[in-house]
Scaffold this motif. Structure first.
Motif, short mmCIF file in Angstrom:
data_model
loop_
_atom_site.label_atom_id
_atom_site.label_comp_id
_atom_site.label_asym_id
_atom_site.label_seq_id
_atom_site.Cartn_x
_atom_site.Cartn_y
_atom_site.Cartn_z
N GLU A 124 -19.56 0.75 -6.79
CA GLU A 124 -18.40 0.99 -7.65
C GLU A 124 -18.80 1.76 -8.91
O GLU A 124 -18.05 2.59 -9.41
N GLU A 158 -5.81 5.81 1.17
CA GLU A 158 -5.01 4.68 1.66
C GLU A 158 -5.51 4.21 3.02
O GLU A 158 -5.55 3.00 3.30
N ASN A 207 -7.60 2.91 -2.24
CA ASN A 207 -6.61 2.91 -3.32
C ASN A 207 -6.38 1.51 -3.89
O ASN A 207 -5.60 1.36 -4.83
N GLN A 208 -7.02 0.52 -3.31
CA GLN A 208 -6.88 -0.85 -3.79
C GLN A 208 -7.85 -1.13 -4.93
O GLN A 208 -8.90 -0.49 -5.05
N PRO A 209 -7.54 -2.10 -5.80
CA PRO A 209 -8.48 -2.50 -6.86
C PRO A 209 -9.78 -3.01 -6.24
O PRO A 209 -9.78 -3.55 -5.12
N PRO A 210 -10.90 -2.88 -6.96
CA PRO A 210 -12.21 -3.28 -6.41
C PRO A 210 -12.27 -4.72 -5.90
O PRO A 210 -12.81 -4.96 -4.82
N LEU A 211 -11.74 -5.67 -6.67
CA LEU A 211 -11.81 -7.07 -6.25
C LEU A 211 -11.06 -7.30 -4.94
O LEU A 211 -11.51 -8.06 -4.07
N ILE A 212 -9.91 -6.68 -4.79
CA ILE A 212 -9.13 -6.83 -3.56
C ILE A 212 -9.88 -6.21 -2.38
O ILE A 212 -9.91 -6.78 -1.27
N ARG A 213 -10.49 -5.05 -2.60
CA ARG A 213 -11.24 -4.40 -1.53
C ARG A 213 -12.45 -5.24 -1.11
O ARG A 213 -12.74 -5.38 0.08
#
Length: 328
Positions: A32, A59, A64-70
């Protein structure tokens, strides 16, 4: 005994799980923080890709998702057995790792055996002949090799044995333009000799120097001095006293060298364009292929950690005092 073994493996497994979680978090965080844009690395330098297309690519890969969600999404999928798809190879991560690891295991295996045998023999000779000319030559070799970068030695071997003398192919694991399944055994050996030689020569030095130090300690013990006083020949002393006492530390060090072996493989495969796990690691890092890089990091840790467990088990089997101490 069984209770001790069970406790031993329980500790090791818990430690492995902790290390794996920490490794995944650190690897993801470093990726990241990396300036590499995975989308740009994916599409290359083409200027024909529009912003809308870049957004669709991001996508598709979940970028395109936030790092924590990914990270949480990846972590859940890997626990369920889905390691994801490589952005570079467009194939499942486990399939890519399996193919690359199979290529690397031959390279690492040959280098591991060669470095262990040669380093062990040279260490015994150097220790037994302490202070003599042969000891000075062996130590000089080890000091030079230990300070020599792996990639530089590989380039030197290519220039000398591949370009100038023409004894071996310059690079790759198979001849150019030939399918892997059509390559014969002799051709594979010709392509693996230089990379394996480079990797093993680097690893010989540390095994040799550690074995030498242990031999010197054994040669100064009372029972060896007593054997000399009784008139035993140096050959008998080596076979009857030195080998038995130096074998266990040497074998243990050999299994502990898995991390050094894997690290050296990365440089060697890059220099020789050898299509193995080391080269895939570099490609995944440079092109932002997070699923593949995370998968390789996990496999690498398990590989290195397995060497440490085998070394500990050998100590427990060969030296009962260690087993008894750990069972208490």
């Amino acid at each position: 005994m069984n209770k001790g073994i069970g406790k031993f493996f329980t500790k090791k497994i818990l430690k492995l799980i902790t290390l794996l979680v920490a490794l995944c978090i650190i690897t993801f965080a470093l990726m990241e923080l990396s300036p590499i844009d995975p989308v740009t690395a994916y599409v290359g330098a083409s200027t024909k890709v529009s912003a809308e297309q870049r957004a669709l690519i991001a996508e598709h890969w979940g970028l395109n998702q936030p790092p924590l969600i990914r990270f949480w999404s990846w972590f859940k999928s890997i626990i369920s057995g889905d390691w994801g798809t490589s952005m570079i190879y467009r194939r499942p991560v486990l399939e890519v790792i399996g193919q690359k690891f199979l290529s690397s295991i031959w390279l690492m295996g040959i280098s591991w055996i060669l470095s262990g045998i040669i380093g062990f023999v040279l260490g015994i000779i150097s220790g037994v002949k302490e202070g003599k000319l042969v000891d000075k030559i062996i130590r000089g070799y080890c000091y030079v090799i230990m300070s020599t970068p792996t990639f530089w030695l590989g380039i030197l071997f290519i220039m000398l044995f591949a370009v100038k003398l023409g004894w071996f192919p310059v690079a790759l694991s198979v001849p150019i333009g030939v399918l892997s399944e059509n390559v014969g055994f002799i051709e594979r050996i010709q392509h693996i000799i230089l990379p394996a030689l480079t990797l093993s020569i680097i690893s010989i030095a540390s095994i040799c120097m550690n074995t030498r130090q242990k031999v010197i300690e054994i040669m100064s013990t009372d029972y060896v001095l007593f054997a000399k006083a009784r008139g035993e020949s140096q050959t008998k002393i080596v076979f009857n006293h030195v080998l038995k006492n130096v074998s266990l530390p040497a074998i243990t060090l050999q299994f502990l060298s898995f991390s050094e072996l894997f690290g050296g493989t990365i440089f060697v495969e890059q220099v020789f364009s050898y299509p193995g796990l080391g080269q895939a690691t570099v490609s995944a890092g440079l092109k932002g292929d997070l699923p593949l890089l995370m998968g390789i990091a996990i496999i690498s840790l398990i590989f290195v950690y397995s060497g440490n467990i085998i070394a500990d088990l050998l100590y427990r089997v060969v030296d009962p005092r260690i087993r008894e101490g750990q069972d208490l």
